[in-house]
Design an enzyme around this catalytic site. Sequence first.
Site: not given
Length: 551
Positions: A188, A333, A440, A445
């Site tokens: 990653t 992944e 938030k 959200w």
Amino acid sequence: MTTPLLGQMMDVPLNVSSLLAHAARYAGDTEIVSRRIEGDIHRYTYRDCEQRAKQLAQALIRLGVALGGRIGTLAWNGYRHLEAYYGVTGFGAVCHTINPRLFAEQVAFIINHADDSYVLFDTTFAALVDAVAPHCPKVKGWIALADEAHMPALATPALSYETLLAAENGVFDWPALDERSASNLCYTSGTTGHPKGALYSHRSTVLHAYGAALPDAMGCSARDAVLPVVPMFHVNAWGIPHAAPLAGAKLVLPGKDLDGKSLYELMEAERVTFSAGVPTVWMGLLQYVRETGKRFSSLARTVIGGSACPPAVLREFEDVYGVRVIHAWGMTEMSPLGTLMRLNWEQSQRPLAERRRLLEKQGAVIFGVDMKIVGDDGRELPRDGVAFGDLHVRGPWVIDRYFRSDASPLVDGWFPTGDVATIDRDGFLHITDRSKDVIKSGGEWISSIEIENVAIAHPAVAEAACIAIAHPKWTERPLLVVVPRAGENITRDELLAFYEGKVAKWWIPDDVVFVEQLPHTATGKLQKLKLREMFREHVLRTAIPGAVQKN
């Protein structure tokens, strides 16, 4: 319990080498074209590629590389790097592609963590090799992807790739390996903490190549000339170096020059029909053709992934240049493909406005991946396009743990991606944010991606990022950070007015900051963490006593 009746089929292992062997035998004369570091254009065929990959396998065996040994690469998209993809994995070693855009300290960490025995590198990374080599004592040798005449000046002792190959005859049979043995290792980008390794198997890599080549995925065909702009050091260039030989497609490798002019000229010269890359690359290409008045004569479609594709980019490609955009989503992944956007027959008959809304999403999963969204309590949420939650995935090319980690990240057999998303009744995924980037405000959200997409649609905006800033009343409110297009002037108030009617009023950013450039990760994604650090002390106008505040 009765014994199951087994099928009576050949047990032929799914080995990565079989992809190149197939191309060499059945598409042997198909070209692989590379813009070399040396500056010229190199041409050869799949048949030539397999021959040289076998010579590389022989050379590495002669150097003492054993089954499962890791071989690192620091290289651009080119024919020698492609040979390493197959020459390393073909005899049972592991091809470990390393992102050279990472900090030297991260590169050294990755090489040491992987325990690479040899590292192959393009000569443009000679200075990087000199910087990391003293910190990688277990590396037995550094191999420059060059002939003796083009060996770089190095403090680090290095071998010539071409000299090593010249000593071998290429008479070599690919062994039948356990398909569950390791083939490729990708890390990653490591924006937070140390990078983590995803160790793929031969089985997962071949299945991923099948999935990528499906007509409603990337759709690699023997009729295509494919140019992967996404680097081969970034999640195996999204599987294109494996899917292209599977299909027998012409492969065009652009080397180190990824600016709009260089890409356009190579696409036109080689009659490229299909390409793939991150949004920032396509913004540069579109800027070049826009400013020069040029058109694409062969490019028919492109996959855009890595981060959300701004709708303005999608519309310009399709409406102005007639290039179909395939929006994609995935992650290291996942090898990396998860979803791609293609409309089925019924969806393609819907009104234009609805079709465009669908195409701006990340698409539906390809066979081999399953996905769901879950709430804070871990329960699956409805697929209605409204409920949004944490995205979980599973499938045969999804990791079950990170390399050299005993702990598994899986939750009830599913991998938590870190993305917040919705899934609609058509099964289309819409990434609304990374869980760490969502804003938030007052308990509700706000999607930073949606805010960015509106900004980028403004003709005076080149690039935009939205981050959360602390607010005394609403906890967090959005701050928009904008790079204006060259020669354009736009004010804060003009840009905020552009949001009217496009998002809910309380979603409109509280403030705008103009900058010359935005920070990006080594894979071209916006570096939100760095932006949050840069503007940590920023005071929003709506946070000043007496100012107008939004609900």
